[in-house]
Design an enzyme around this catalytic site. Structure first.
Site, PDB file in Angstrom:
ATOM      1  N   ASN A   1       0.868  -1.189   0.000  1.00 44.19           N
ATOM      2  CA  ASN A   1       0.000   0.000   0.000  1.00 44.19           C
ATOM      3  C   ASN A   1       0.902   1.236   0.000  1.00 44.19           C
ATOM      4  O   ASN A   1       1.454   1.596   1.029  1.00 44.19           O
ATOM      5  CB  ASN A   1      -0.907  -0.013   1.238  1.00 44.19           C
ATOM      6  CG  ASN A   1      -1.752   1.242   1.325  1.00 44.19           C
ATOM      7  OD1 ASN A   1      -1.921   1.961   0.330  1.00 44.19           O
ATOM      8  ND2 ASN A   1      -2.293   1.511   2.508  1.00 44.19           N
ATOM      9  N   TRP A   2       1.010   1.852  -1.174  1.00 43.50           N
ATOM     10  CA  TRP A   2       1.894   3.015  -1.292  1.00 43.50           C
ATOM     11  C   TRP A   2       1.273   4.263  -0.670  1.00 43.50           C
ATOM     12  O   TRP A   2       1.932   5.304  -0.587  1.00 43.50           O
ATOM     13  CB  TRP A   2       2.216   3.291  -2.755  1.00 43.50           C
ATOM     14  CG  TRP A   2       3.129   2.298  -3.414  1.00 43.50           C
ATOM     15  CD1 TRP A   2       3.654   1.151  -2.867  1.00 43.50           C
ATOM     16  CD2 TRP A   2       3.636   2.360  -4.755  1.00 43.50           C
ATOM     17  NE1 TRP A   2       4.444   0.507  -3.790  1.00 43.50           N
ATOM     18  CE2 TRP A   2       4.455   1.226  -4.954  1.00 43.50           C
ATOM     19  CE3 TRP A   2       3.463   3.260  -5.808  1.00 43.50           C
ATOM     20  CZ2 TRP A   2       5.109   0.974  -6.154  1.00 43.50           C
ATOM     21  CZ3 TRP A   2       4.114   3.015  -7.016  1.00 43.50           C
ATOM     22  CH2 TRP A   2       4.927   1.882  -7.181  1.00 43.50           C
ATOM     23  N   LYS A   3       0.007   4.182  -0.296  1.00 43.09           N
ATOM     24  CA  LYS A   3      -0.716   5.358   0.237  1.00 43.09           C
ATOM     25  C   LYS A   3      -0.573   6.530  -0.738  1.00 43.09           C
ATOM     26  O   LYS A   3      -0.594   6.304  -1.942  1.00 43.09           O
ATOM     27  CB  LYS A   3      -0.211   5.710   1.634  1.00 43.09           C
ATOM     28  CG  LYS A   3      -0.179   4.510   2.566  1.00 43.09           C
ATOM     29  CD  LYS A   3      -0.008   4.899   3.999  1.00 43.09           C
ATOM     30  CE  LYS A   3       0.189   3.648   4.821  1.00 43.09           C
ATOM     31  NZ  LYS A   3      -0.122   3.833   6.223  1.00 43.09           N
TER      32      LYS A   3
ATOM     33  N   HIS B   1      -9.777   1.200   4.628  1.00 46.20           N
ATOM     34  CA  HIS B   1      -8.522   1.454   5.341  1.00 46.20           C
ATOM     35  C   HIS B   1      -8.786   2.497   6.421  1.00 46.20           C
ATOM     36  O   HIS B   1      -9.557   3.437   6.210  1.00 46.20           O
ATOM     37  CB  HIS B   1      -7.447   1.942   4.366  1.00 46.20           C
ATOM     38  CG  HIS B   1      -6.073   1.955   4.960  1.00 46.20           C
ATOM     39  ND1 HIS B   1      -5.666   2.919   5.852  1.00 46.20           N
ATOM     40  CD2 HIS B   1      -5.032   1.105   4.820  1.00 46.20           C
ATOM     41  CE1 HIS B   1      -4.412   2.657   6.228  1.00 46.20           C
ATOM     42  NE2 HIS B   1      -4.008   1.562   5.620  1.00 46.20           N
TER      43      HIS B   1
ATOM     44  N   GLU C   1      -7.197   4.942   7.418  1.00 43.85           N
ATOM     45  CA  GLU C   1      -6.929   6.335   7.019  1.00 43.85           C
ATOM     46  C   GLU C   1      -8.095   6.884   6.202  1.00 43.85           C
ATOM     47  O   GLU C   1      -8.418   8.068   6.287  1.00 43.85           O
ATOM     48  CB  GLU C   1      -5.597   6.408   6.242  1.00 43.85           C
ATOM     49  CG  GLU C   1      -4.417   6.220   7.203  1.00 43.85           C
ATOM     50  CD  GLU C   1      -3.154   5.664   6.567  1.00 43.85           C
ATOM     51  OE1 GLU C   1      -3.062   5.607   5.334  1.00 43.85           O
ATOM     52  OE2 GLU C   1      -2.254   5.267   7.338  1.00 43.85           O
TER      53      GLU C   1
ATOM     54  N   GLU D   1      -5.876  -4.851  10.727  1.00 41.46           N
ATOM     55  CA  GLU D   1      -4.893  -3.788  10.921  1.00 41.46           C
ATOM     56  C   GLU D   1      -5.266  -2.959  12.150  1.00 41.46           C
ATOM     57  O   GLU D   1      -6.047  -2.003  12.037  1.00 41.46           O
ATOM     58  CB  GLU D   1      -4.890  -2.848   9.710  1.00 41.46           C
ATOM     59  CG  GLU D   1      -4.500  -3.490   8.411  1.00 41.46           C
ATOM     60  CD  GLU D   1      -3.878  -2.462   7.472  1.00 41.46           C
ATOM     61  OE1 GLU D   1      -2.727  -2.656   7.095  1.00 41.46           O
ATOM     62  OE2 GLU D   1      -4.536  -1.450   7.172  1.00 41.46           O
TER      63      GLU D   1
ATOM     64  N   GLY E   1       1.518   2.794  10.795  1.00 42.18           N
ATOM     65  CA  GLY E   1       2.345   3.996  10.731  1.00 42.18           C
ATOM     66  C   GLY E   1       3.037   4.307  12.044  1.00 42.18           C
ATOM     67  O   GLY E   1       3.487   5.421  12.272  1.00 42.18           O
TER      68      GLY E   1
ATOM     69  N   SER F   1       2.875  -1.726  10.623  1.00 44.96           N
ATOM     70  CA  SER F   1       4.317  -1.692  10.889  1.00 44.96           C
ATOM     71  C   SER F   1       5.027  -3.004  10.559  1.00 44.96           C
ATOM     72  O   SER F   1       5.924  -3.445  11.287  1.00 44.96           O
ATOM     73  CB  SER F   1       4.578  -1.283  12.344  1.00 44.96           C
ATOM     74  OG  SER F   1       4.082   0.025  12.566  1.00 44.96           O
TER      75      SER F   1
ATOM     76  N   GLY G   1       2.638  -1.086   4.434  1.00 41.24           N
ATOM     77  CA  GLY G   1       2.602   0.335   4.092  1.00 41.24           C
ATOM     78  C   GLY G   1       3.990   0.866   3.814  1.00 41.24           C
ATOM     79  O   GLY G   1       4.571   0.645   2.745  1.00 41.24           O
TER      80      GLY G   1
HETATM   81  C1  PEP Z   1      -1.027   0.337   5.932  1.00 39.37           C
HETATM   82  O1  PEP Z   1      -0.850   1.213   5.101  1.00 39.37           O
HETATM   83  O2  PEP Z   1      -2.059  -0.301   5.918  1.00 39.37           O
HETATM   84  C2  PEP Z   1       0.000   0.061   6.942  1.00 39.37           C
HETATM   85  C3  PEP Z   1      -0.136  -0.991   7.683  1.00 39.37           C
HETATM   86  O3  PEP Z   1       1.044   0.948   7.044  1.00 39.37           O
HETATM   87  P1  PEP Z   1       2.450   0.680   7.801  1.00 39.37           P
HETATM   88  O4  PEP Z   1       2.959  -0.645   7.291  1.00 39.37           O
HETATM   89  O5  PEP Z   1       3.293   1.822   7.385  1.00 39.37           O
HETATM   90  O6  PEP Z   1       2.173   0.648   9.270  1.00 39.37           O
END
Ligand code: PEP
Length: 261
Positions: A8-10, A103, A105, A175, A181, A221, A242
């Site tokens: 997931n590049w966000k 998600h 976010e 998640e 993050g 993470s 992420g």
């Molecule tokens: C995500 O974008 O769903 C995510 C888990 O991000 P990260 O791996 O940076 O915590």
């Protein structure tokens, strides 16, 4: 079952050129594997820049890959007066096969609710996409049943009304919000409990048989150091990655870990 590793590049990177470079580097870094399915989810605007091959893989700059393309969200209508929206057919037409939805976010910053996620799930499945539904508690309260019920509601409401047959195109990504993050990933032990719990919820909705093989991912993470432990001991079928997916070498190593199990 093949492991599923999702990048997931966000909202990254900032330009098409950088996105193409990252995609090219990711193709190079990710080992070819029969055991692992890899999905890359860039911002929607870049998706059509990653041409896809007749076999359903994606390709760029002459490099054909087995990577699948995913979107980070979708609207529930294909076309119409919905300014700014991107519909399931649009995604499908540029080679997208997976779409992430719900998600945290998007829920926190763009107003997604369990109801809007449900509409998106239904529309994406109808449009022939595979859906990755994100669920997860905001905090771990002292009372464990509270966060478990929160997750239960998210799963039940997102999947309400879909058929058992359509369930084969659904994945749930667990998640926990506090782990996204941050530097604080969940532990494989507690992820295992949640993965079993999510399959129990699926069993309650669709029956034991489909629940047993229902794919659950972990996200929050994930990095090179913990990916293997989640895949081996966390009871999950893959990972949603992420930040680490923005580093093609790190992401390639995570896929390698999945490949080696
Ligand atoms: C995500 O974008 O769903 C995510 C888990 O991000 P990260 O791996 O940076 O915590």
């Amino acid at each position: 079952m093949k492991k599923l590793i999702v990048a997931n590049w966000k909202c990254n990177p900032a330009t098409l050129r950088q996105a193409q470079e990252l995609f090219r580097a990711t193709i190079k870094a990710v080992p070819k594997s029969k055991n692992v399915k890899v999905v890359v989810c860039p911002p929607s605007v870049y998706l059509s820049g990653f041409r896809f091959s007749a076999k359903g893989g994606s390709a760029f700059g002459g490099q054909v890959s087995g990577l699948k393309l995913g979107a980070q969200d979708v609207f529930w209508e294909d076309t119409g007066a919905y300014t700014g929206a991107v519909g399931p057919r649009m995604l499908k037409s540029v080679g997208v096969t997976y779409v992430v939805m719900g998600h945290s976010e998007r829920r926190e910053q763009f107003g997604d609710t369990n109801e809007s996620v449900r509409k998106k799930v239904a529309a994406a499945l109808k449009g022939g996409l595979c859906v990755i539904v994100c669920v997860g508690e905001k905090t771990r309260e002292a009372d464990a049943s509270e966060y478990a019920l929160y997750v239960k509601k998210e799963v039940e409401e997102a999947l309400r009304g879909i058929s058992k047959a359509a369930l084969k195109n659904v994945v749930v990504a667990y998640e926990p919000l506090w782990a996204i993050g941050s530097d604080e990933a969940d532990t494989p032990e507690s992820t295992l409990e949640m993965a079993l719990y999510i399959r129990k919820i699926i069993a309650g909705m669709f029956g034991n048989v489909v629940a047993q093989s229902f794919p659950v991912l972990y996200g929050g993470s994930v990095n090179i150091g913990n990916a293997r432990a989640f895949l081996r001991d966390g009871g999950v079928d893959g990972l949603l990655v992420g930040r680490a997916s923005l580093d093609s070498k790190a992401f390639g190593k995570i896929v390698e870990e999945a490949n080696g199990l």
